[in-house]
Design a protein around this motif. Structure first.
Motif, PDB file in Angstrom:
ATOM      1  N   THR A  19       0.848  -1.186   0.000  1.00 33.45           N
ATOM      2  CA  THR A  19       0.000   0.000   0.000  1.00 33.45           C
ATOM      3  C   THR A  19       0.889   1.243   0.000  1.00 33.45           C
ATOM      4  O   THR A  19       2.010   1.205   0.494  1.00 33.45           O
ATOM      5  CB  THR A  19      -0.909   0.069   1.246  1.00 33.45           C
ATOM      6  N   GLY A  20       0.379   2.303  -0.568  1.00 32.36           N
ATOM      7  CA  GLY A  20       1.084   3.581  -0.545  1.00 32.36           C
ATOM      8  C   GLY A  20       0.548   4.453   0.576  1.00 32.36           C
ATOM      9  O   GLY A  20      -0.576   4.257   1.060  1.00 32.36           O
ATOM     10  N   GLU A  21       1.342   5.408   1.003  1.00 34.51           N
ATOM     11  CA  GLU A  21       0.939   6.323   2.068  1.00 34.51           C
ATOM     12  C   GLU A  21      -0.300   7.110   1.646  1.00 34.51           C
ATOM     13  O   GLU A  21      -0.408   7.557   0.509  1.00 34.51           O
ATOM     14  CB  GLU A  21       2.089   7.287   2.368  1.00 34.51           C
ATOM     15  N   ILE A  22      -1.238   7.260   2.567  1.00 35.71           N
ATOM     16  CA  ILE A  22      -2.456   8.026   2.303  1.00 35.71           C
ATOM     17  C   ILE A  22      -2.219   9.466   2.752  1.00 35.71           C
ATOM     18  O   ILE A  22      -1.844   9.709   3.892  1.00 35.71           O
ATOM     19  CB  ILE A  22      -3.660   7.413   3.034  1.00 35.71           C
ATOM     20  N   GLN A  23      -2.436  10.400   1.817  1.00 32.64           N
ATOM     21  CA  GLN A  23      -2.183  11.812   2.103  1.00 32.64           C
ATOM     22  C   GLN A  23      -3.409  12.655   1.807  1.00 32.64           C
ATOM     23  O   GLN A  23      -4.237  12.300   0.967  1.00 32.64           O
ATOM     24  CB  GLN A  23      -1.009  12.311   1.265  1.00 32.64           C
ATOM     25  N   LYS A  24      -3.501  13.780   2.467  1.00 34.53           N
ATOM     26  CA  LYS A  24      -4.573  14.751   2.248  1.00 34.53           C
ATOM     27  C   LYS A  24      -4.390  15.376   0.869  1.00 34.53           C
ATOM     28  O   LYS A  24      -3.277  15.639   0.447  1.00 34.53           O
ATOM     29  CB  LYS A  24      -4.482  15.832   3.340  1.00 34.53           C
ATOM     30  N   ILE A  25      -5.489  15.615   0.157  1.00 34.11           N
ATOM     31  CA  ILE A  25      -5.444  16.233  -1.164  1.00 34.11           C
ATOM     32  C   ILE A  25      -5.779  17.714  -1.011  1.00 34.11           C
ATOM     33  O   ILE A  25      -6.833  18.063  -0.485  1.00 34.11           O
ATOM     34  CB  ILE A  25      -6.434  15.574  -2.138  1.00 34.11           C
ATOM     35  N   VAL A  26      -4.906  18.570  -1.482  1.00 30.77           N
ATOM     36  CA  VAL A  26      -5.073  20.019  -1.308  1.00 30.77           C
ATOM     37  C   VAL A  26      -6.284  20.542  -2.082  1.00 30.77           C
ATOM     38  O   VAL A  26      -7.088  21.303  -1.546  1.00 30.77           O
ATOM     39  CB  VAL A  26      -3.790  20.770  -1.740  1.00 30.77           C
ATOM     40  N   ASP A  27      -6.428  20.149  -3.355  1.00 33.61           N
ATOM     41  CA  ASP A  27      -7.510  20.708  -4.170  1.00 33.61           C
ATOM     42  C   ASP A  27      -8.836  19.952  -4.051  1.00 33.61           C
ATOM     43  O   ASP A  27      -9.797  20.275  -4.724  1.00 33.61           O
ATOM     44  CB  ASP A  27      -7.079  20.827  -5.632  1.00 33.61           C
ATOM     45  N   ARG A  28      -8.885  18.941  -3.197  1.00 36.03           N
ATOM     46  CA  ARG A  28     -10.128  18.230  -2.895  1.00 36.03           C
ATOM     47  C   ARG A  28     -10.234  18.191  -1.366  1.00 36.03           C
ATOM     48  O   ARG A  28      -9.806  17.228  -0.737  1.00 36.03           O
ATOM     49  CB  ARG A  28     -10.111  16.825  -3.486  1.00 36.03           C
ATOM     50  N   PRO A  29     -10.772  19.249  -0.754  1.00 36.52           N
ATOM     51  CA  PRO A  29     -10.632  19.464   0.683  1.00 36.52           C
ATOM     52  C   PRO A  29     -11.158  18.361   1.592  1.00 36.52           C
ATOM     53  O   PRO A  29     -10.686  18.225   2.713  1.00 36.52           O
ATOM     54  CB  PRO A  29     -11.387  20.774   0.920  1.00 36.52           C
ATOM     55  N   ASN A  30     -12.112  17.578   1.152  1.00 34.94           N
ATOM     56  CA  ASN A  30     -12.668  16.517   2.007  1.00 34.94           C
ATOM     57  C   ASN A  30     -12.031  15.158   1.740  1.00 34.94           C
ATOM     58  O   ASN A  30     -12.475  14.161   2.304  1.00 34.94           O
ATOM     59  CB  ASN A  30     -14.184  16.397   1.804  1.00 34.94           C
ATOM     60  N   MET A  31     -11.018  15.099   0.876  1.00 33.47           N
ATOM     61  CA  MET A  31     -10.520  13.809   0.417  1.00 33.47           C
ATOM     62  C   MET A  31      -9.056  13.552   0.757  1.00 33.47           C
ATOM     63  O   MET A  31      -8.269  14.464   0.942  1.00 33.47           O
ATOM     64  CB  MET A  31     -10.718  13.687  -1.096  1.00 33.47           C
ATOM     65  N   TYR A  32      -8.753  12.243   0.772  1.00 36.35           N
ATOM     66  CA  TYR A  32      -7.400  11.734   0.966  1.00 36.35           C
ATOM     67  C   TYR A  32      -7.114  10.799  -0.202  1.00 36.35           C
ATOM     68  O   TYR A  32      -8.029  10.241  -0.798  1.00 36.35           O
ATOM     69  CB  TYR A  32      -7.300  10.941   2.273  1.00 36.35           C
ATOM     70  N   ARG A  33      -5.815  10.602  -0.518  1.00 34.97           N
ATOM     71  CA  ARG A  33      -5.451   9.734  -1.645  1.00 34.97           C
ATOM     72  C   ARG A  33      -4.290   8.834  -1.257  1.00 34.97           C
ATOM     73  O   ARG A  33      -3.338   9.258  -0.604  1.00 34.97           O
ATOM     74  CB  ARG A  33      -5.036  10.579  -2.838  1.00 34.97           C
ATOM     75  N   GLY A  34      -4.379   7.576  -1.679  1.00 36.81           N
ATOM     76  CA  GLY A  34      -3.310   6.603  -1.479  1.00 36.81           C
ATOM     77  C   GLY A  34      -3.338   5.598  -2.614  1.00 36.81           C
ATOM     78  O   GLY A  34      -4.003   5.811  -3.630  1.00 36.81           O
ATOM     79  N   SER A  35      -2.612   4.512  -2.447  1.00 33.84           N
ATOM     80  CA  SER A  35      -2.617   3.464  -3.475  1.00 33.84           C
ATOM     81  C   SER A  35      -2.585   2.095  -2.813  1.00 33.84           C
ATOM     82  O   SER A  35      -2.110   1.941  -1.691  1.00 33.84           O
ATOM     83  CB  SER A  35      -1.425   3.621  -4.418  1.00 33.84           C
ATOM     84  N   ILE A  36      -3.126   1.128  -3.532  1.00 34.46           N
ATOM     85  CA  ILE A  36      -3.085  -0.274  -3.105  1.00 34.46           C
ATOM     86  C   ILE A  36      -2.705  -1.096  -4.323  1.00 34.46           C
ATOM     87  O   ILE A  36      -3.247  -0.902  -5.414  1.00 34.46           O
ATOM     88  CB  ILE A  36      -4.441  -0.753  -2.548  1.00 34.46           C
ATOM     89  N   ILE A  37      -1.757  -2.023  -4.149  1.00 31.73           N
ATOM     90  CA  ILE A  37      -1.343  -2.910  -5.226  1.00 31.73           C
ATOM     91  C   ILE A  37      -1.869  -4.316  -4.886  1.00 31.73           C
ATOM     92  O   ILE A  37      -1.260  -5.048  -4.115  1.00 31.73           O
ATOM     93  CB  ILE A  37       0.198  -2.924  -5.407  1.00 31.73           C
ATOM     94  N   PHE A  38      -3.017  -4.662  -5.449  1.00 31.19           N
ATOM     95  CA  PHE A  38      -3.619  -5.972  -5.185  1.00 31.19           C
ATOM     96  C   PHE A  38      -2.893  -7.030  -6.005  1.00 31.19           C
ATOM     97  O   PHE A  38      -2.681  -6.863  -7.205  1.00 31.19           O
ATOM     98  CB  PHE A  38      -5.113  -5.968  -5.522  1.00 31.19           C
ATOM     99  N   THR A  39      -2.515  -8.124  -5.354  1.00 29.05           N
ATOM    100  CA  THR A  39      -1.711  -9.159  -6.003  1.00 29.05           C
ATOM    101  C   THR A  39      -2.527 -10.282  -6.622  1.00 29.05           C
ATOM    102  O   THR A  39      -1.982 -11.078  -7.383  1.00 29.05           O
ATOM    103  CB  THR A  39      -0.725  -9.757  -4.989  1.00 29.05           C
ATOM    104  N   MET A  40      -3.803 -10.360  -6.284  1.00 26.30           N
ATOM    105  CA  MET A  40      -4.652 -11.399  -6.861  1.00 26.30           C
ATOM    106  C   MET A  40      -6.117 -10.971  -6.808  1.00 26.30           C
ATOM    107  O   MET A  40      -6.480 -10.131  -5.983  1.00 26.30           O
ATOM    108  CB  MET A  40      -4.448 -12.731  -6.134  1.00 26.30           C
ATOM    109  N   PRO A  41      -6.947 -11.530  -7.696  1.00 24.08           N
ATOM    110  CA  PRO A  41      -8.362 -11.154  -7.689  1.00 24.08           C
ATOM    111  C   PRO A  41      -9.153 -11.946  -6.646  1.00 24.08           C
ATOM    112  O   PRO A  41      -8.713 -12.978  -6.147  1.00 24.08           O
ATOM    113  CB  PRO A  41      -8.819 -11.523  -9.108  1.00 24.08           C
TER     114      PRO A  41
END
Length: 186
Positions: A87-109
């Motif tokens: 997983t990637g670090e979840i950070q606050k999004i400056v131009d979307r004031p109510n939102m946070y963004r991160g990433s997940i790398i799923f290895t299988m379905p």
């Protein structure tokens, strides 16, 4: 000429809806007086790299939480074992004031017998609340992930981040390489 007096609630609702531009909802979890909404550009999770957007709402006060620390903990529950994924670090999004963004790398379905759960830890001050639920991860239509064992006997995960839609010709790419320490640490 006329004008309309807008209430603060109407303005807040407009901002909340505009910040979803280019995103589609995946699912919503509700526990521990929190509502966690998950979004991606496609509205689904797929194997490989996923940009994940989070919106967290206090269900008691009916307000979005703007200052929290979020950590995603995905887990694949298999018949004989379980494991996580990078997983990637979840950070606050400056131009979307109510939102946070991160990433997940799923290895299988997800399949008929085994599935993913996602727990999101939401920390405010000294208090951490966990919101979790089952999610569906689909097989990506094109290969964007490779899990392999290196000559050192260690498992590695290579995930293509960009381009999302390659074109015929030259494409700049971004990939992420993870070293597996154990089933939950990369």
């Amino acid at each position: 000429v006329s004008c309309k007096k807008e209430t603060i609630e109407t303005i807040k609702e407009t901002v909340a809806n505009n910040e979803l531009t280019g995103l589609s909802p995946v699912t919503t979890f509700s526990q521990n007086s929190l509502i966690v909404e998950l979004f991606t550009p496609t509205g689904t999770f797929k194997t490989g790299y996923n940009d994940v957007y989070y919106r967290v709402k206090d269900s008691v006060e009916n307000k979005y939480i703007l200052t929290a620390s979020l950590v995603a903990n995905p887990e694949m529950n298999m018949m004989s074992m379980s494991h996580g994924c990078p997983t990637g670090e979840i950070q606050k999004i400056v131009d979307r004031p109510n939102m946070y963004r991160g990433s997940i790398i799923f290895t299988m379905p997800t399949n008929n017998m085994e599935g993913w759960t996602l727990a999101v830890n939401v920390t405010q001050g000294n208090t951490t609340r966990v919101v979790s639920g089952a999610i569906t991860v689909n097989q990506a239509p094109k290969r964007n992930l490779n899990v392999f064992e290196g000559s050192d006997g260690t498992r590695y995960i290579l995930a293509m981040e960009k381009p999302v839609a390659p074109i015929v010709g030259l494409n700049d790419i971004t990939a992420q390489l993870y070293k597996r320490i154990d089933g939950y640490t990369y």
